[in-house]
Design a protein around this motif. Structure first.
Motif, PDB file in Angstrom:
ATOM      1  N   ARG A 111       6.530   7.063   4.007  1.00 22.65           N
ATOM      2  CA  ARG A 111       7.996   8.324   2.853  1.00 22.65           C
ATOM      3  C   ARG A 111       6.977   8.484   1.696  1.00 22.65           C
ATOM      4  NH1 ARG A 111      13.383   9.377   1.669  1.00 22.65           N
ATOM      5  NH2 ARG A 111      14.005   8.972  -0.450  1.00 22.65           N
ATOM      6  N   LEU A 112       5.968   7.627   0.629  1.00 22.93           N
ATOM      7  CA  LEU A 112       5.417   7.960   0.264  1.00 22.93           C
ATOM      8  C   LEU A 112       4.110   8.885   0.420  1.00 22.93           C
ATOM      9  CD1 LEU A 112       4.804   7.498  -3.503  1.00 22.93           C
ATOM     10  CD2 LEU A 112       4.011   4.895  -2.361  1.00 22.93           C
ATOM     11  N   ALA A 113       3.926   8.369   1.279  1.00 20.12           N
ATOM     12  CA  ALA A 113       2.532   8.571   2.074  1.00 20.12           C
ATOM     13  C   ALA A 113       2.658  10.881   2.405  1.00 20.12           C
ATOM     14  CB  ALA A 113       1.802   8.508   3.010  1.00 20.12           C
ATOM     15  N   TYR A 158       2.232  18.845  12.609  1.00 23.30           N
ATOM     16  CA  TYR A 158       0.769  18.696  12.570  1.00 23.30           C
ATOM     17  C   TYR A 158      -0.593  17.991  11.769  1.00 23.30           C
ATOM     18  CZ  TYR A 158      -2.829  17.235  16.062  1.00 23.30           C
ATOM     19  OH  TYR A 158      -4.540  17.373  16.477  1.00 23.30           O
ATOM     20  N   GLU A 159      -0.106  18.702  10.995  1.00 24.27           N
ATOM     21  CA  GLU A 159      -1.276  18.978  10.081  1.00 24.27           C
ATOM     22  C   GLU A 159      -0.990  18.043   9.288  1.00 24.27           C
ATOM     23  OE1 GLU A 159      -1.517  22.501   7.543  1.00 24.27           O
ATOM     24  OE2 GLU A 159      -2.952  21.956   6.428  1.00 24.27           O
ATOM     25  N   HIS A 173      -4.325  10.571   9.307  1.00 21.83           N
ATOM     26  CA  HIS A 173      -5.715  10.268  10.026  1.00 21.83           C
ATOM     27  C   HIS A 173      -6.681  10.501   8.758  1.00 21.83           C
ATOM     28  CE1 HIS A 173      -3.544  10.783  13.733  1.00 21.83           C
ATOM     29  NE2 HIS A 173      -2.907  10.032  12.804  1.00 21.83           N
ATOM     30  N   ASP A 174      -6.963  11.037   8.228  1.00 22.16           N
ATOM     31  CA  ASP A 174      -8.006  11.924   7.070  1.00 22.16           C
ATOM     32  C   ASP A 174      -7.857  10.712   6.319  1.00 22.16           C
ATOM     33  OD1 ASP A 174      -9.264  14.174   8.943  1.00 22.16           O
ATOM     34  OD2 ASP A 174      -9.093  15.399   6.989  1.00 22.16           O
ATOM     35  N   VAL A 187      -0.750   5.850  13.145  1.00 21.93           N
ATOM     36  CA  VAL A 187       0.455   5.879  11.785  1.00 21.93           C
ATOM     37  C   VAL A 187       0.550   7.453  13.257  1.00 21.93           C
ATOM     38  CG1 VAL A 187       1.563   7.787  10.814  1.00 21.93           C
ATOM     39  CG2 VAL A 187       0.024   6.017   9.712  1.00 21.93           C
ATOM     40  N   ALA A 188       1.802   7.471  13.707  1.00 21.31           N
ATOM     41  CA  ALA A 188       2.098   7.879  15.349  1.00 21.31           C
ATOM     42  C   ALA A 188       2.632   8.677  14.758  1.00 21.31           C
ATOM     43  CB  ALA A 188       2.556   7.010  16.691  1.00 21.31           C
ATOM     44  N   GLU A 189       2.379  10.341  15.215  1.00 22.77           N
ATOM     45  CA  GLU A 189       2.674  11.702  15.540  1.00 22.77           C
ATOM     46  C   GLU A 189       5.175  11.287  15.547  1.00 22.77           C
ATOM     47  OE1 GLU A 189       1.135  15.033  17.664  1.00 22.77           O
ATOM     48  OE2 GLU A 189      -0.566  13.290  17.152  1.00 22.77           O
TER      49      GLU A 189
END
Lengths: 190, 134
Positions: free
Chosen positions: B15-17, B30-31, B37-38, B44-46
């Motif tokens: 949530r914080l991220a 998706y972005e 991921h970058d 972290v799963a979609e």
């Protein structure tokens, strides 16, 4: 950089992918089937408008992800539809599940109907008599004393199936109440 | 290396991220996954990210708008609301507080055997993380 610019430097609504933009029929069907399963798990757990938004958003994200991973991979990366749906309703799953209630009631009715048929056939086969050109049946079946007969008793050339006895109606109503979580209903809630 | 155990920790920080990423740039679902991921959060799963964004919007911390896409249905772009910005500040402060509290503990050398009851473990290791005054 514009806040709406996406990661690849393109603006919203554009794509820098080299994969085909339009998925094939099989991929579209895969995506629709997955989204439908998620939506089915959301039934009664959030308003229809929210469910429509989630369906639309899922389809858009699947289309974007499929350009990198293929549709099959994009779907696999979302995990099981039920688990995904659980994430969407986390902390809000307090709504009446009308469709689940109806399905539970129909399922109970179907089971009772099949049981009735089973007993009807069993009793009729075991007590068949040939009297002239007519076939007589001798059968009796009561669910419980005082609950009314499921099937009439005696020798007849026709029979009446009392499928919706009070006992059955109570069972079906119970299935509906439990399936729909009817205790969550609030008259003023939307 | 990210382990399955780390995924459980990341779930709490997701949530914080997301709040922080949205504060930096408007993004669609998706972005945001790609941006996570970058950062190295490849586990972290979609299936965790999309519901988490939806909850941000439900809680009034994010707002959205639809933007047509040439590659499929219109994409839903999210941005922070004022409440989201406040929540981000609060969550960031809480995160730093947690890190500051845990850092001295985690900086200690792990003993070969736990100390017997009633004794206090010695703490001769300086804190690994100094709080930065804001």
């Amino acid at each position: 950089m514009s806040p709406a610019a996406d990661q690849s430097g393109t603006t919203p609504g554009t794509t820098a992918s080299t994969m085909p933009d339009t998925p094939g029929l099989r991929d579209r069907l895969r995506a629709r089937w997955f989204v439908w399963r998620v939506d089915a798990s959301l039934d009664g757990r959030m308003p229809r408008r929210r469910r429509r938004e989630i369906r639309r958003e899922l389809r858009a994200n699947l289309a974007a992800s499929a350009q990198d991973h293929g549709m099959r991979g994009a779907i696999e990366r979302l995990g099981h539809p039920t688990t995904l749906a659980r994430g969407y309703v986390e902390g809000t799953d307090q709504r009446v599940r009308w469709r689940t209630g109806v399905l539970a009631a129909l399922g109970t009715f179907t089971v009772l109907y099949l049981l009735t048929l089973f007993f009807l056939v069993a009793f009729s086969l075991g007590a068949t008599e040939v009297a002239g050109s007519e076939v007589s049946f001798s059968y009796a079946y009561e669910v419980a004393p005082g609950w009314g007969p499921l099937v009439g008793a005696g020798e007849q050339t026709s029979f009446e199936v009392l499928l919706l006895s009070p006992f059955h109606l109570i069972l079906i109503a119970l299935a509906w109440v439990l399936g729909a979580r009817i205790w969550r209903w609030r008259p003023a809630a939307r | 290396m990210t382990t399955a155990h780390d995924v459980q920790m990341l779930k709490g920080a997701l949530r914080l991220a997301l709040l922080r990423l949205l504060a930096e740039r408007e993004s669609y679902g998706y972005e945001l996954v790609l941006r996570l991921h970058d950062l190295g959060l490849v586990d972290v799963a979609e299936g965790s990210v999309y519901p988490a964004i939806t909850r941000l919007e439900r809680d009034g911390l994010a707002s959205s708008r639809l933007v047509p896409s040439s590659s499929g249905p219109a994409r839903k772009y999210y941005h922070l609301t004022e409440a989201g910005t406040v929540a981000l500040r609060d969550a960031t402060a809480a995160w730093h507080h947690l890190v500051d509290a845990l850092a001295p503990l985690l900086a200690r050398e792990i003993p070969a055997e736990p100390a017997p009851p009633g004794t206090t473990p010695t703490d001769d290791t300086p804190p690994a993380h100094e709080a930065v005054p804001s």
